[in-house]
Structures are given as structure tokens and as C-alpha cells.
Design an enzyme around this catalytic site. Structure first.
Site, PDB file in Angstrom:
ATOM      1  N   THR A 149       0.830  -1.199   0.000  1.00  0.00           N
ATOM      2  CA  THR A 149       0.000   0.000   0.000  1.00  0.00           C
ATOM      3  C   THR A 149       0.867   1.253   0.000  1.00  0.00           C
ATOM      4  O   THR A 149       1.991   1.221   0.495  1.00  0.00           O
ATOM      5  CB  THR A 149      -0.830  -0.071   1.306  1.00  0.00           C
ATOM      6  OG1 THR A 149      -1.709  -1.165   1.182  1.00  0.00           O
ATOM      7  CG2 THR A 149      -1.574   1.186   1.630  1.00  0.00           C
ATOM      8  N   VAL A 191     -13.295  -4.644   2.323  1.00  0.00           N
ATOM      9  CA  VAL A 191     -12.687  -3.318   2.412  1.00  0.00           C
ATOM     10  C   VAL A 191     -11.760  -3.316   3.624  1.00  0.00           C
ATOM     11  O   VAL A 191     -12.128  -3.796   4.696  1.00  0.00           O
ATOM     12  CB  VAL A 191     -13.762  -2.215   2.558  1.00  0.00           C
ATOM     13  CG1 VAL A 191     -13.117  -0.855   2.760  1.00  0.00           C
ATOM     14  CG2 VAL A 191     -14.666  -2.183   1.327  1.00  0.00           C
ATOM     15  N   GLY A 192     -10.551  -2.781   3.429  1.00  0.00           N
ATOM     16  CA  GLY A 192      -9.574  -2.740   4.512  1.00  0.00           C
ATOM     17  C   GLY A 192      -9.615  -1.416   5.264  1.00  0.00           C
ATOM     18  O   GLY A 192     -10.598  -0.669   5.207  1.00  0.00           O
TER      19      GLY A 192
HETATM   20  N1  ASP Z   1      -3.778  -2.067   4.939  1.00  0.00           N
HETATM   21  C1  ASP Z   1      -4.055  -2.598   3.636  1.00  0.00           C
HETATM   22  C2  ASP Z   1      -5.345  -3.376   3.680  1.00  0.00           C
HETATM   23  O1  ASP Z   1      -5.552  -4.098   4.623  1.00  0.00           O
HETATM   24  C3  ASP Z   1      -2.977  -3.483   3.114  1.00  0.00           C
HETATM   25  C4  ASP Z   1      -1.563  -2.987   3.252  1.00  0.00           C
HETATM   26  O2  ASP Z   1      -1.325  -1.946   3.850  1.00  0.00           O
HETATM   27  O3  ASP Z   1      -0.672  -3.625   2.730  1.00  0.00           O
HETATM   28  O4  ASP Z   1      -6.108  -3.293   2.758  1.00  0.00           O
END
Ligand code: ASP
Length: 344
Positions: free
Chosen positions: A212, A241-242
Site C-alpha cells: 500500500t 474493504v480494509g
Molecule cells: N492495509 C491494507 C489493507 O488491509 C494493506 C496494506 O497496507 O498492505 O487493505
């Protein structure tokens, strides 16, 4: 002169003499912008020199793009958009072009942006056709009465506001597709952090795991802002959704405290309300930005999660804690000095 008055005068002199205090406490550099490109199992021994170089160059380009905006007196929001576009347009990162695949073989992108000067925010989730999701989030903030839009409605809104639309195939990359195939083989049920796929570090796939992206900034007007953009997690369920687009979880900014962008196992960041949690510790527990952000990473770890975050406070103090092997990250000072780091 009485003895006590004499001592008081000495104390005042010691406390007020600027030469003395600057000699004792060298001024820390003031930072104006920081970025991350994801946290995870990023180890030097799994990295080729050319890939490492490619990361350093892209992170530097992103920092420079953000810094140029700040230097011209533009807003921290403009700086964030500029810095994140560079990473969204690169296949190196799990955002925009390099987004990971869902378990149905699609790319569903999430992003958020927040303005610390007025607590306005915009977010999009589960979008598949907008080239730069961070700009879609900004459009929701600037041009709608809403904070979050999802799926087709968000796409239509972004398109109507002039954002570049792409065919969903634009987000297809071979390395991410192969990453999904391996993840599907391994465990169809468990959504996983894309960069924690250890297998992916084995040849010939070792150069495919990235994270990300996010940016936090402090502009010349003293305004803080934060932005985050992601493809989520490899093999995530269709519709998942994250934390990234959730204000207070993956993204938060408040001029009174701090601007935060997170990266890591999103479910844990949502449950610990990670970004707002840092702000709250600064405001209510009177912690500094380092102590507060580190404390929240510890809370995430205690629950079994992992990842990192970047934070900048109103004084230009930056913290970038993480509990993984590495985090692509960088920062730039008010006079333009860029620092980029990858490993622990
Ligand atoms: N935090 C992001 C999610 O869970 C993934 C990431 O940061 O790599 O969608």
C-alpha cells in the site's frame, strides 16, 4: 540583592539564553512530508540490486513530487495527491497500476484523503476503473457532501468529475496474477497480506511483493493532511474493504495533533482505530508523535496483527514505526533533503 533574587536571575538567564539552549539541544530538522510504500517481509537478502534501486528511485521521485508542491506554497492535500500519483502509476506498489487481485481475480481499489485544517475527508472503496483512486477520494471530499463512496457509484462520480477512467485490464500485471494463483493454491479461505507471502520472495517471484502507499504532509500554512491508496490484500474476498479508506483507521489528519497513514493487516488497524488512536494519545495522553505511534503498533501486535505507519505532527516531527521486517519509506525536510529507507 537578596540571595533568592540572585538565584532567580541566574535561573532566568540560564533558561532564556538562546545560545546556551541551542548549544545544548541541536535543532531537529523540520520535516514537511513523509511517504510509505507498504510494510511487510522485506529483507535485503531477498532483494536484487536493480529492484532495490528501482524502489529507491520511485520513492525519491514521489517525495520530490510532493515536496515541489509544498515548496511552491501549495496545500498539503496537493502535495499528497502528487506524491501518491507517482506510486499509483508504478507497478512496484500495491496501489493503482500494481494493485493486487481479489479471490475472484479482480482489482478493487481503496483510497482516502483527509484535511487536518477542517477535518474534511473523502474516501472510495472497491473501485475498478479509476486510474488514480487518491484523486477519486479527493473529489468525494471536495465535490460532494459525502465522505465515502463505494463501487459503481464512486466510479461514476469520479468519471463525472473528469478523472481518468481506465479499462479494469489496466490494473492487470503478471506478477500480481501469479501471486494470486499461489495464494489460491495455498489457502482459498484466508485473505493474506500481499507482502507477507514468503513464497513470493523465492526466485523467480521474489520481486513481486509490495505494499500500500501513503503520504502525510505539513504545508507552509501549517496545515496537516494524510492520504492512503491500496489494492488491499492478495486473495481478499470480493467486496472486502480494509483500513486504508476508513477515516480514523488507516488514514487521519487533524491540525491539532497529527497526520497518519497506515499500512499493514487492515483488519487489525480497523479494530484498533489505529490512525485516530495515535491522534487521541497525543491529545489526551499528551504523548509525543513517536511514543503515540509506537504504542498503537504495539496494540496491533498484541492482537496478532502487523504493519507500520507514518506520522507527522504540527511541528514537523516525523515517526515511521513498524513491526514487520521492513517498510518502504521516506521523508523530506523543509529545505528539501530527502531520506529513503527500506529495511529495519
Ligand atoms: N492495509 C491494507 C489493507 O488491509 C494493506 C496494506 O497496507 O498492505 O487493505
Amino acid at each position: 540583592m537578596s540571595k533568592s533574587l540572585y538565584f532567580l536571575l541566574i535561573l532566568m538567564y540560564v533558561g532564556m539564553n538562546p545560545m546556551r539552549s541551542s548549544a545544548q539541544q541541536p535543532l531537529k530538522p523540520k520535516y514537511v512530508l513523509a511517504i510509505h510504500g507498504g510494510a511487510g517481509t522485506i529483507l535485503k537478502e531477498n532483494m536484487t540490486d536493480s529492484l532495490e534501486q528501482a524502489y529507491i528511485e520511485k520513492l525519491t521521485e514521489s517525495l520530490q513530487a510532493g515536496y515541489d508542491q509544498i515548496k511552491q506554497g501549495k496545500s498539503s492535500l496537493d502535495a499528497i495527491e502528487a506524491a501518491i500519483h507517482v506510486m499509483e502509476d508504478s507497478p512496484l506498489f500495491n496501489a493503482g497500476k500494481g494493485a493486487v487481485f481479489t479471490n475472484q481475480g479482480k482489482n478493487e481499489l481503496d483510497a482516502a484523503i483527509m484535511d487536518g485544517s477542517n477535518l474534511k475527508a473523502g474516501a472510495v472503496a472497491g473501485i475498478t476503473t479509476i486510474k488514480n483512486p487518491i484523486s477519486a477520494a479527493r473529489a468525494v471530499m471536495d465535490k460532494s457532501e459525502h465522505v465515502m463512496m463505494v463501487g459503481r457509484g464512486a466510479e461514476e462520480f469520479a468519471a463525472n468529475n473528469g478523472l481518468e477512467v481506465v479499462d479494469p485490464r489496466y490494473f492487470w500485471t503478471k506478477q500480481r496474477w501469479e501471486g494470486l494463483q499461489r495464494a489460491l493454491e495455498r489457502d482459498a479461505e484466508r485473505a493474506e497480506l500481499d507482502h507477507d507471502d514468503k513464497k513470493a520472495f523465492l526466485p523467480p517471484y521474489k520481486d513481486e511483493k509490495f505494499g500500500t502507499v501513503g503520504c502525510v504532509a505539513l504545508d507552509q500554512h501549517g496545515n496537516l493532511a494524510a492520504g492512503t491508496s491500496t489494492g488491499g490484500m492478495t486473495n481478499k474476498k470480493f467486496g472486502r474493504v480494509g483500513d486504508s479508506p476508513i477515516i480514523g483507521a488507516g488514514t487521519y489528519a487533524n491540525n491539532a495533533t497529527v497526520a497518519i497513514s497506515c499500512t499493514g493487516w487492515g483488519e487489525y488497524y480497523i479494530r484498533t482505530v489505529a490512525a485516530y488512536n495515535v491522534s487521541s494519545k497525543i491529545q489526551n495522553a499528551k504523548m509525543g508523535v513517536r511514543e503515540a505511534s509506537q504504542a498503537v503498533i504495539q496494540e496491533i501486535e498484541q492482537l496478532g496483527g502487523d504493519g507500520g505507519m507514518i506520522a507527522i505532527d504540527r511541528n514537523g516531527e516525523v515517526a515511521m514505526p513498524f513491526n514487520t521486517q521492513g517498510m518502504y519509506r521516506g521523508k523530506v525536510t523543509a529545505d528539501g533533503k530527502i531520506t529513503v529507507e527500506i529495511y529495519k
